[in-house]
Design an enzyme around this catalytic site. Structure first.
Site, PDB file in Angstrom:
ATOM      1  N   ARG A 106       0.876  -1.175   0.000  1.00 59.41           N
ATOM      2  CA  ARG A 106       0.000   0.000   0.000  1.00 59.41           C
ATOM      3  C   ARG A 106       0.911   1.222   0.000  1.00 59.41           C
ATOM      4  O   ARG A 106       1.658   1.452   0.954  1.00 59.41           O
ATOM      5  CB  ARG A 106      -0.910   0.013   1.230  1.00 59.41           C
ATOM      6  N   GLN A 136     -10.625  -2.623  -2.831  1.00 58.21           N
ATOM      7  CA  GLN A 136     -11.817  -1.876  -2.419  1.00 58.21           C
ATOM      8  C   GLN A 136     -12.984  -2.170  -3.346  1.00 58.21           C
ATOM      9  O   GLN A 136     -14.130  -2.285  -2.910  1.00 58.21           O
ATOM     10  CB  GLN A 136     -11.521  -0.373  -2.410  1.00 58.21           C
ATOM     11  N   ASP A 228     -16.101   9.826  -2.306  1.00 55.09           N
ATOM     12  CA  ASP A 228     -14.815   9.625  -1.640  1.00 55.09           C
ATOM     13  C   ASP A 228     -14.331  11.006  -1.211  1.00 55.09           C
ATOM     14  O   ASP A 228     -14.865  12.040  -1.637  1.00 55.09           O
ATOM     15  CB  ASP A 228     -13.842   8.973  -2.650  1.00 55.09           C
ATOM     16  N   CYS A 269     -15.845   4.632   0.488  1.00 56.07           N
ATOM     17  CA  CYS A 269     -14.716   3.752   0.817  1.00 56.07           C
ATOM     18  C   CYS A 269     -14.074   4.093   2.158  1.00 56.07           C
ATOM     19  O   CYS A 269     -13.280   3.298   2.665  1.00 56.07           O
ATOM     20  CB  CYS A 269     -13.688   3.754  -0.309  1.00 56.07           C
ATOM     21  N   ARG A 297     -14.347  -5.447   3.140  1.00 57.15           N
ATOM     22  CA  ARG A 297     -12.927  -5.398   2.786  1.00 57.15           C
ATOM     23  C   ARG A 297     -12.224  -6.645   3.299  1.00 57.15           C
ATOM     24  O   ARG A 297     -11.381  -7.228   2.609  1.00 57.15           O
ATOM     25  CB  ARG A 297     -12.259  -4.159   3.405  1.00 57.15           C
TER      26      ARG A 297
END
Length: 319
Positions: A106, A136, A228, A269, A297
């Site tokens: 990530r 996601q 988002d 998200c 998730r």
């Protein structure tokens, strides 16, 4: 279906059938989890979790998913290894690949997660980059299936920064799965044209449609609105400009009314900046769905690890 040994870097690399397989596996793993059943599909597997960016859902999902299936997760923060600083990404990949069975990354650059996959020799999973956030999307699609019983033919409208990693990944996923996808954003924040054209090619095969618009009236008949944060990690210096640009695209009661449907849901998200991209009133109204999405998730990330690294039968099923 067998995905053993595959990396999970972007949904571009996966067919509709493969994505459906991952969603089915995630649903099965979720049902087992609810019954208190854990597994051994990752027994003896050591998994490196590389985090250049902080995380709540991604870190917890990979950690719990790995432990639930008998594996060992090892967290490697930006100060724990020399990735791309004192040591090249290529060399770090070759070291980690000899010690770990799988690697999650990530961070910022998509090219770094691709180098990890190319040089490590083990499955590598994209937990988020500046370009894509594919795990996601699996959670979003599992949530949509739970809400509507299907994906094909649904209409999803993404409201906000239309060129961020979420908009990119949703567009790819929706195009592959037959979901009609709309980006509702100021033209200056539309995605790159080459990605739009690629997704339109995918959409021809699935009978989906892809459209970009500045017109809020295009939320009509939407099954789901998606939003988002207005500033992604690393773009905090653009906050003032983004707030001015995106204020007309805030998800609020007025926008929901324009859908003309009582069944429309909100997806986010997370984390959310209530009062910016979504009002607190609307966020709380759909909180149950949003936190189902957050929980999903874990189930979908577990499915990715199990499918690509776990011990499954010849059909790719949990024995």
């Amino acid at each position: 279906m067998k995905l053993t040994g595959r990396s999970f870097l972007t949904l571009k690399d996966f067919t509709k059938e493969e994505i459906e397989y991952l969603l089915d596996l995630a649903a099965q793993l979720k049902e087992r989890k609810k019954k208190g059943i854990t597994g051994n599909t990752l027994k003896g597997k050591n998994i490196a979790l590389i985090f250049e960016k902080p995380s709540t859902r991604t870190r917890c999902s990979f950690t719990i998913g790995c432990i639930d299936e008998g594996g060992h997760p090892e967290y490697l923060g930006k100060d724990d290894i020399q990735l791309g600083h004192k040591e090249s990404v290529e060399d770090t990949a070759r070291v980690l690949g000899r010690m770990f069975d799988g690697i999650e990354f990530r961070g910022f650059l998509q090219e770094n997660v691709e180098k990890l996959a190319r040089y490590s020799g083990v499955p590598v999973w994209n937990g988020l980059t500046d370009d894509y956030h594919p795990t996601q999307i699996l959670a979003d699609f599992l949530t949509l299936r739970e809400q509507f019983g299907k994906l094909e033919g649904l209409k999803l409208v993404f409201c906000g920064d239309g060129r961020n990693n979420m908009a990119n990944s949703l567009m790819i996923g929706c195009a592959k799965m037959g979901i009609h996808f709309v980006i509702l954003a100021p033209k200056s924040l539309w995605p790159k044209n080459d990605l739009v054209e690629l997704c339109k090619e995918y959409a021809k095969e699935s009978s989906a449609t892809i459209s970009l618009t500045e017109n809020i009236e295009e939320v009509k008949n939407a099954d789901a609105l998606y939003t988002d944060v207005w500033c992604s990690m690393g773009e905090e210096d653009k906050a003032k400009e983004r707030m001015s640009l995106l204020r007309p695209y805030q998800v609020n009661a007025e926008m929901f009314a324009k859908t003309g449907k009582n069944s429309t849901i909100l997806l986010h998200c997370l984390p959310a900046v209530k009062g910016n991209e979504v009002t607190e009133e609307i966020f709380e109204k759909y909180a149950d769905v949003i936190f189902d999405e957050a929980e999903n998730r874990m189930h979908t990330i577990k499915a990715v690890m199990v499918a690509t690294l776990g011990e499954l039968d010849e059909e790719g099923r949990i024995s």
